[in-house]
Design a protein around this motif. Sequence first.
Motif, PDB file in Angstrom:
ATOM      1  N   CYS A  59       0.811  -1.281  -0.034  1.00 21.59           N
ATOM      2  CA  CYS A  59      -0.013  -0.045   0.085  1.00 21.59           C
ATOM      3  C   CYS A  59       0.826   1.389   0.172  1.00 21.59           C
ATOM      4  O   CYS A  59       0.521   2.050  -0.704  1.00 21.59           O
ATOM      5  N   PHE A  60       1.802   1.319   0.854  1.00 19.66           N
ATOM      6  CA  PHE A  60       2.731   2.423   1.002  1.00 19.66           C
ATOM      7  C   PHE A  60       3.654   2.617  -0.173  1.00 19.66           C
ATOM      8  O   PHE A  60       4.094   3.605  -0.343  1.00 19.66           O
ATOM      9  N   THR A  61       4.045   1.439  -0.769  1.00 17.13           N
ATOM     10  CA  THR A  61       4.944   1.619  -1.926  1.00 17.13           C
ATOM     11  C   THR A  61       4.166   2.363  -3.137  1.00 17.13           C
ATOM     12  O   THR A  61       4.595   3.256  -3.834  1.00 17.13           O
ATOM     13  N   GLU A  62       2.807   2.022  -3.238  1.00 17.54           N
ATOM     14  CA  GLU A  62       1.704   2.530  -4.026  1.00 17.54           C
ATOM     15  C   GLU A  62       1.744   4.060  -3.977  1.00 17.54           C
ATOM     16  O   GLU A  62       1.502   4.879  -4.770  1.00 17.54           O
ATOM     17  N   ILE A  63       1.346   4.372  -2.383  1.00 20.20           N
ATOM     18  CA  ILE A  63       1.468   5.791  -2.112  1.00 20.20           C
ATOM     19  C   ILE A  63       2.668   6.492  -2.249  1.00 20.20           C
ATOM     20  O   ILE A  63       2.352   7.599  -2.957  1.00 20.20           O
ATOM     21  N   GLU A  64       3.671   5.907  -2.309  1.00 22.68           N
ATOM     22  CA  GLU A  64       4.933   6.742  -2.575  1.00 22.68           C
ATOM     23  C   GLU A  64       4.971   6.990  -3.935  1.00 22.68           C
ATOM     24  O   GLU A  64       5.305   8.055  -4.312  1.00 22.68           O
TER      25      GLU A  64
ATOM     26  N   ILE B 164      -4.347   9.910  -3.324  1.00 25.47           N
ATOM     27  CA  ILE B 164      -3.452   9.019  -3.359  1.00 25.47           C
ATOM     28  C   ILE B 164      -3.529   7.923  -2.148  1.00 25.47           C
ATOM     29  O   ILE B 164      -3.193   6.756  -2.637  1.00 25.47           O
ATOM     30  N   VAL B 165      -3.574   8.139  -1.077  1.00 21.29           N
ATOM     31  CA  VAL B 165      -3.981   7.390  -0.113  1.00 21.29           C
ATOM     32  C   VAL B 165      -5.217   6.180  -0.156  1.00 21.29           C
ATOM     33  O   VAL B 165      -4.896   5.106  -0.133  1.00 21.29           O
ATOM     34  N   LEU B 166      -6.247   6.962  -0.711  1.00 23.45           N
ATOM     35  CA  LEU B 166      -7.443   6.239  -1.123  1.00 23.45           C
ATOM     36  C   LEU B 166      -7.180   5.033  -2.232  1.00 23.45           C
ATOM     37  O   LEU B 166      -7.437   3.963  -2.188  1.00 23.45           O
ATOM     38  N   ARG B 167      -6.315   5.746  -3.118  1.00 23.97           N
ATOM     39  CA  ARG B 167      -6.018   4.859  -4.292  1.00 23.97           C
ATOM     40  C   ARG B 167      -5.087   3.591  -4.008  1.00 23.97           C
ATOM     41  O   ARG B 167      -5.472   2.559  -4.445  1.00 23.97           O
ATOM     42  N   GLY B 168      -3.811   4.011  -3.179  1.00 20.37           N
ATOM     43  CA  GLY B 168      -3.264   2.967  -2.743  1.00 20.37           C
ATOM     44  C   GLY B 168      -4.103   1.749  -1.791  1.00 20.37           C
ATOM     45  O   GLY B 168      -3.618   0.680  -2.001  1.00 20.37           O
ATOM     46  N   SER B 169      -4.762   2.298  -1.181  1.00 24.54           N
ATOM     47  CA  SER B 169      -5.501   1.481  -0.132  1.00 24.54           C
ATOM     48  C   SER B 169      -6.453   0.581  -0.795  1.00 24.54           C
ATOM     49  O   SER B 169      -6.695  -0.558  -0.411  1.00 24.54           O
ATOM     50  N   ILE B 170      -7.339   1.288  -1.748  1.00 21.41           N
ATOM     51  CA  ILE B 170      -8.269   0.503  -2.368  1.00 21.41           C
ATOM     52  C   ILE B 170      -7.451  -0.628  -3.571  1.00 21.41           C
ATOM     53  O   ILE B 170      -8.033  -1.455  -3.811  1.00 21.41           O
ATOM     54  N   LEU B 171      -6.374  -0.255  -3.917  1.00 16.13           N
ATOM     55  CA  LEU B 171      -5.792  -1.000  -4.947  1.00 16.13           C
ATOM     56  C   LEU B 171      -5.206  -2.186  -4.255  1.00 16.13           C
ATOM     57  O   LEU B 171      -5.314  -3.452  -4.921  1.00 16.13           O
ATOM     58  N   ILE B 172      -4.600  -2.235  -3.158  1.00 16.25           N
ATOM     59  CA  ILE B 172      -3.963  -3.107  -2.379  1.00 16.25           C
ATOM     60  C   ILE B 172      -4.808  -4.044  -1.283  1.00 16.25           C
ATOM     61  O   ILE B 172      -4.421  -5.188  -1.158  1.00 16.25           O
ATOM     62  N   LEU B 173      -5.959  -3.439  -0.963  1.00 12.48           N
ATOM     63  CA  LEU B 173      -6.606  -4.242  -0.258  1.00 12.48           C
ATOM     64  C   LEU B 173      -7.217  -5.627  -0.718  1.00 12.48           C
ATOM     65  O   LEU B 173      -7.270  -6.527   0.156  1.00 12.48           O
TER      66      LEU B 173
END
Length: 346
Positions: free
Chosen positions: A109-114, A151-160
Amino acid sequence: MTDTNTTAFSNPSTFILLGIPGLEAAHVWISIPFCTMYVIALLGNFAILFIVKKEPSLHEPMYYFLCMLADTDLVLSTTTLPKILANFWFNSREIYFSACLTQMFFIHCFTEIESGIFAAMALDRYVAICHPLRHSTILTNSLVVKIGLVIVLRGSILILPHPILASQWPYCRSNIIPHTRCENLGIVKLACADTRISSYYALFVISCRLGLDVSFIILSYIQILRAIFSLPTKEARVKTFGTCSSHICVILAFYVPILFASISGRLGNNLPRYFTIFIADIYLLVPPMLNPVIYGVRTKQIREKLLQFFLLRKLKFSPQVVALRQSSVGVLAGDMEHFTGQSKKV
């Protein structure tokens, strides 16, 4: 503990992280640079957050995005390094199944956020260079907050879906993960079911990161370079490009290790396992350490504020300043005593 390598089970309570297979004897020595990088990452990112918070002149979109990057790096490094060091130092290899899925979620998730933050920083550089007079009106504080939330929502939704899918598979092969941390591919390989949906979804997530974020960064810099080369003098071109140098450095520090990790993963059969694991760890350890160092060294405003802060701290506790302060207090006390005496006479 029983040998879980040959025991059939469907819901393992724990996984075993082997660390770096083939280099078990060197785990203690490997932990030294790992621990050093972790300490530098903590100190550097906390310093960035402290300086930006304390200095009103740095309350700008570029530094807000930099604070988001520092927060992300702190989460990424703290999610992985303590467990890795516990494994290397104390042979603490067990990790609960739920904790393993949680670690996997936070890493991805945080790799995606970064990655999304780097795209947002590219947008900031594009507006600052191509539309300098409208920079403050385009990138307002409210827009920066909205970009951060997206950015945070996209990373969380993609990785969940990763941990959700992983929690549904039956595990009957082994609970041993030949890695230093929990990652999606390592967990899915242990499942005794058709896990193609996990593999396809992982490719989709990677394509989103590379197809959207990297493409946006490239397009932004194409426009930035066009604007730079249209400037009349070489000095102006160099100075303007210098404002992007820190961003380019941190982008390379983030995406180049990921590229090497991806290539080494695909060539895993031809490379030693310890090499592929080491490369996979590098892309999580090096960027959180390098990002604050790069911005601290190459960004003039942050460098000046850091130097100013440490110089003031040094002067504050220097013997000369302490003696001067004590003498000033003594003089002030004498004056007050003299004034009190004069008041009593009156």
